[in-house]
Design a protein around this motif. Sequence first.
Motif, PDB file in Angstrom:
ATOM      1  N   ALA A 162       0.819  -1.213   0.000  1.00  0.00           N
ATOM      2  CA  ALA A 162       0.000   0.000   0.000  1.00  0.00           C
ATOM      3  C   ALA A 162       0.855   1.266   0.000  1.00  0.00           C
ATOM      4  O   ALA A 162       0.558   2.235  -0.707  1.00  0.00           O
ATOM      5  N   ILE A 182       0.718   4.263  -2.835  1.00  0.00           N
ATOM      6  CA  ILE A 182       0.429   5.662  -2.486  1.00  0.00           C
ATOM      7  C   ILE A 182       1.537   6.576  -2.989  1.00  0.00           C
ATOM      8  O   ILE A 182       1.284   7.659  -3.540  1.00  0.00           O
ATOM      9  N   PHE A 237      -8.480   0.129  -8.031  1.00  0.00           N
ATOM     10  CA  PHE A 237      -8.416   0.768  -6.724  1.00  0.00           C
ATOM     11  C   PHE A 237      -9.188   2.088  -6.728  1.00  0.00           C
ATOM     12  O   PHE A 237      -9.324   2.740  -7.766  1.00  0.00           O
ATOM     13  N   ILE A 261      -8.700   5.624  -4.804  1.00  0.00           N
ATOM     14  CA  ILE A 261      -7.733   6.314  -3.956  1.00  0.00           C
ATOM     15  C   ILE A 261      -7.954   7.817  -4.047  1.00  0.00           C
ATOM     16  O   ILE A 261      -8.218   8.361  -5.125  1.00  0.00           O
ATOM     17  N   THR A 303      -3.538  10.249   2.924  1.00  0.00           N
ATOM     18  CA  THR A 303      -4.467   9.330   2.271  1.00  0.00           C
ATOM     19  C   THR A 303      -5.858   9.505   2.867  1.00  0.00           C
ATOM     20  O   THR A 303      -6.087   9.192   4.042  1.00  0.00           O
ATOM     21  N   PHE A 347      -8.640   4.848   0.402  1.00  0.00           N
ATOM     22  CA  PHE A 347      -7.860   3.871  -0.362  1.00  0.00           C
ATOM     23  C   PHE A 347      -8.558   2.513  -0.236  1.00  0.00           C
ATOM     24  O   PHE A 347      -8.457   1.831   0.783  1.00  0.00           O
ATOM     25  N   TYR A 381      -9.779  -1.280  -2.268  1.00  0.00           N
ATOM     26  CA  TYR A 381      -9.579  -2.254  -3.338  1.00  0.00           C
ATOM     27  C   TYR A 381     -10.809  -3.145  -3.409  1.00  0.00           C
ATOM     28  O   TYR A 381     -11.115  -3.868  -2.446  1.00  0.00           O
TER      29      TYR A 381
END
Length: 505
Positions: free
Chosen positions: A409, A413, A428, A430, A438, A441, A443
């Motif tokens: 991860a 990022i 993803f 994000i 972040t 985030f 999936y």
Amino acid sequence: MNDRVVPSVSRRDFLAAGGAWLGAGMLGEAAADRRAKTISIFHTTDLHGHIVPTGNYDGVGDLGGMARCVTQIRRWKKEFPDSLLVDIGDVYQGTPVGLNTGGKVMIELFNKLGYDAWALGNHDFDWGRGIVEGALEASKCGIITGNLRIDGRPTGEATGVWEKVRPWVVKEVGGFRIGLVGIITPGLPYWLSPATLGGVDVLNPIESLRKSIDEIRAEKPDAIVVMGHLGFRFQGDDFANPIHEMFRQVEGVDVLLAGHTHKDEPSWMANKVLCTQASYYGIHCGRVDLMFDKDSRKLIDRRAFTVLMDSRFDLDPVVMEIAKPELAKADQQMKKKLCTFINEVPAAAVGALFCEAFAAALDKAGTPVDGVFHGTFGKEPISSGDKTVADVWELLPYENGLLTAELNAKDLITIVAEDKGKRTLWPFEIELGEAGETKKFFYKGEPVDPDRRYRIAFNTYDAQSGGQDLMRLSEIIARPESKRQDTQVATRQALMDYLLDKGKI
């Protein structure tokens, strides 16, 4: 830039004469003097396999193509036989006819038309070392590129077909000796993977040029011309185009024939060197005139200009006869229907479509991935209706391969932050804050597991830093724990196969 100069001859003047130089009237009194001798150099660059007219980046069609350039070159040669004809690289990549023939149709044209030399460009390596070697083998004219190392041996010392590639050569023309020195952009390793380059390395162009100039001086040339596949930039030098720095450090060059950056820049100065660049796809054809004093053999004047290759220029019949079979074959390929889009694909969704296609191709190839990181080559939507191979070439103009890497991860990022949202990380979700934090985030609807490594696909260009825009990405993928794995899947073919399988989208 304050070192640019206005082209020596207005376009109206030379077009009025069919693009030819008007002789003594244009060159001034010195040209009319019987003691003066003019040697001309005609040059093309960044043809990218374009034999017939195409469009420019502004959407204007029916421009350029090698066949039109040859029409102009023949006119020039007839009036000014004391001349050289050269190409500055990126010869064959960019069209179906180039791809189908491994570039050899372009080399065949160089041979037939009597090119004196050509330089290697970065895109000439896009299809791998084997294709380059096929082009070298087929070439009857000299290949001039100095700053390369092949299997550990520098240009001039390499073995096999690479013996044809020389760092410099001296040509006798009209009683004068013209030195040609070749240089390729040092950007190769930032665009092409080691697997693609296959043991070919690029060396520092400044050091290579200095060495070549020192060597060529022993041959006592009357002028030295650099064939440089690196070129003009409005912002000045960058890592791939160190022209001003090169000529600050290396003296003795009279002219640079530039390429690579696809600019039409008929005449500008870098230090004391006259530079000229003839755009791309044959949309412009270039010419340099070197005037010498016959008695002293000194170079007393240099002029450069380019000519727009528009509909005033016919297609050269010899070029068209040679290329006709391959052009016809490529035309039929491009017309093949792949699928029908029921609705328009919004611009924001095009990247995801690409990623889905690449993931499907990798799955078929036995290399399934958790995600794909990829961008688009424009900001336009895909319209509804039937789509052909030609449409896919518009969407994906470059022959990039795909590779995979296993990233966590934190890595992902970092990559997304570096990219600043230009590409899609599919599937993803994000969202990064202004300070890089972040904010979201996910999936496949679930929070990303910080301890998991996800197998992600990248194209080979981005993996090599995308021309230094993605240096962190390149660094992360190169780590042993990322388990970088090259595949045999190519992006354009993957998209075509995906559309063909779908039939309707």
